[in-house]
Design a protein around this motif. Structure first.
Motif, short mmCIF file in Angstrom:
data_model
loop_
_atom_site.label_atom_id
_atom_site.label_comp_id
_atom_site.label_asym_id
_atom_site.label_seq_id
_atom_site.Cartn_x
_atom_site.Cartn_y
_atom_site.Cartn_z
N SER A 34 0.84 -1.20 0.00
CA SER A 34 0.00 0.00 0.00
C SER A 34 0.87 1.25 0.00
O SER A 34 1.82 1.36 0.78
N GLY A 35 0.51 2.20 -0.86
CA GLY A 35 1.25 3.44 -0.91
C GLY A 35 1.16 4.23 0.38
O GLY A 35 2.15 4.81 0.84
N GLN A 36 -0.02 4.24 0.99
CA GLN A 36 -0.19 4.98 2.24
C GLN A 36 0.65 4.37 3.35
O GLN A 36 1.24 5.08 4.17
N THR A 37 0.71 3.04 3.38
CA THR A 37 1.55 2.37 4.39
C THR A 37 3.01 2.74 4.19
O THR A 37 3.74 2.97 5.16
N ALA A 38 3.43 2.80 2.94
CA ALA A 38 4.82 3.19 2.65
C ALA A 38 5.11 4.59 3.17
O ALA A 38 6.14 4.83 3.81
N ILE A 39 4.20 5.52 2.91
CA ILE A 39 4.39 6.90 3.39
C ILE A 39 4.46 6.92 4.91
O ILE A 39 5.32 7.59 5.51
N ASP A 40 3.55 6.20 5.56
CA ASP A 40 3.53 6.17 7.03
C ASP A 40 4.85 5.65 7.59
O ASP A 40 5.37 6.17 8.59
N LEU A 41 5.42 4.63 6.96
CA LEU A 41 6.68 4.05 7.45
C LEU A 41 7.84 5.04 7.33
O LEU A 41 8.76 5.02 8.15
N THR A 42 7.80 5.89 6.31
CA THR A 42 8.91 6.85 6.15
C THR A 42 8.94 7.87 7.28
O THR A 42 9.97 8.48 7.54
N TYR A 43 7.80 8.06 7.96
CA TYR A 43 7.77 8.99 9.08
C TYR A 43 8.48 8.41 10.31
O TYR A 43 9.01 9.16 11.13
N ASP A 44 8.46 7.10 10.42
CA ASP A 44 8.95 6.44 11.63
C ASP A 44 10.30 5.75 11.47
O ASP A 44 10.88 5.31 12.45
N HIS A 45 10.78 5.63 10.23
CA HIS A 45 12.02 4.90 9.99
C HIS A 45 12.95 5.71 9.09
O HIS A 45 12.50 6.50 8.26
N GLN A 46 14.23 5.49 9.28
CA GLN A 46 15.24 6.10 8.43
C GLN A 46 15.77 5.03 7.48
O GLN A 46 16.57 4.18 7.87
#
Length: 212
Positions: A34-46
């Motif tokens: 999911s694109g939204q899941t990908a975006i969400d993960l970028t907020y929490d991970h480097q």
């Protein structure tokens, strides 16, 4: 720590194959469809690298990368797509892609390009009068060896690998043994004083080391 890759691919079979390939190559992989899941993960991970399909049902891969670039996220990205017309390829590079791999592709081709890009991040990084060698954690200023201390070096490393991107406090705290706002301010001040660079505080967002 192994390099971390975010993989976005809505074809489950292909996604699993790519993930297995990258894990076997020594990388840590977060695989999402999911694109939204990908975006969400970028907020929490480097992450060290993004691998995105383009034709994703909820959010187009091109739009995802554009939004990340607009948020000052300069993490290198590779697109993999069956949309191989010249217009799409040009859009991918305009969005900020490092590379574009056309489906179908040999798995070895992807792994080679991933290895090459991530090896670049282990070479010398030049910033103004500084030369930094990530593997050895060695820092030279005007060709003279300088020492920041272990924690400040970890923080400095994070900034040099993310020049031009605002890094939030939680990401910086991950570099510290005893995280806290006062300790973070000390390390930022220490880095600025010893290296002569200017890591700026962006109120309410985090810190940034701007392009030289």
């Amino acid at each position: 720590m192994n390099k971390q890759i975010l993989l976005l691919e809505d074809d489950f079979n292909l996604g699993d194959t790519i993930k297995d390939l990258l894990v076997a190559g020594g990388y840590q992989v977060d695989y999402v469809t999911s694109g939204q899941t990908a975006i969400d993960l970028t907020y929490d991970h480097q992450y060290d690298l993004y691998i995105f399909d383009i034709n994703i049902p909820d959010i187009d891969g091109l739009d995802i990368l554009k939004s990340l670039r607009n948020a000052d996220d300069l993490t290198p990205a590779i697109f993999i797509s069956a949309m191989t017309d010249l217009k799409t390829v040009l859009k991918a590079f305009d969005a900020g892609a490092y590379d574009f791999i056309k489906k179908p592709f040999y798995s070895e081709e992807l792994l080679i390009k991933v290895n090459l890009k991530l090896m670049e991040k282990d070479q010398k990084i030049q910033y103004k009068d500084l030369e930094y060698f990530p593997k050895e954690k060695k820092l030279l200023r005007n060709q003279k060896l300088v020492s920041l201390g272990e924690v400040s070096t970890q923080i400095f490393d994070l900034f040099l690998h993310n020049i031009g991107r605002v890094i939030n406090k939680n990401e910086l705290y991950e570099c510290m043994n005893n995280p806290g706002p006062n300790a973070l301010r000390f390390h930022i001040s220490n880095i600025n004083k010893i290296t002569g660079i200017e890591i700026k505080n962006i109120r309410g967002r985090g810190y940034i080391l701007e392009q030289s």
